[in-house]
Design a protein around this motif. Sequence first.
Motif: not given
Length: 104
Positions: A43-46, A66-67, A79-83, A94-98
């Motif tokens: 969840a934190d990465l999403q 996030p979807t 990660v799929d997202l709806d904006a 996995r370390t949180g770097v986009v």
Amino acid sequence: MHMSLKSRPLPALLLCSIAALAACQSAPPPDQMSRTAVETAPADLQLLCADAAAKQAGLDRAKVLPTGSRPVEAGGFSVDLDASGRKFACVIDRTGVVKSVQAA
């Protein structure tokens, strides 16, 4: 008035038989359930991806959801997202770097 088995309607007898069989079956163990077979992004990465997409789209973070997510070959997640109706795809390690955010 006595009803014999032969006078019962066939659909009712069939439904009773199916219900009896269904009651005897147990759920598969968690490791064999299809939902647990695919790893999803934590969840934190999403949420980090949602923040990045919100910035790119110029939206409030609360408007980006996030979807779905799945692992990618590089060891991170897509990660799929709806904006607010606009679709985005985010790749994050996995370390949180986009790694990227793109309109989908």
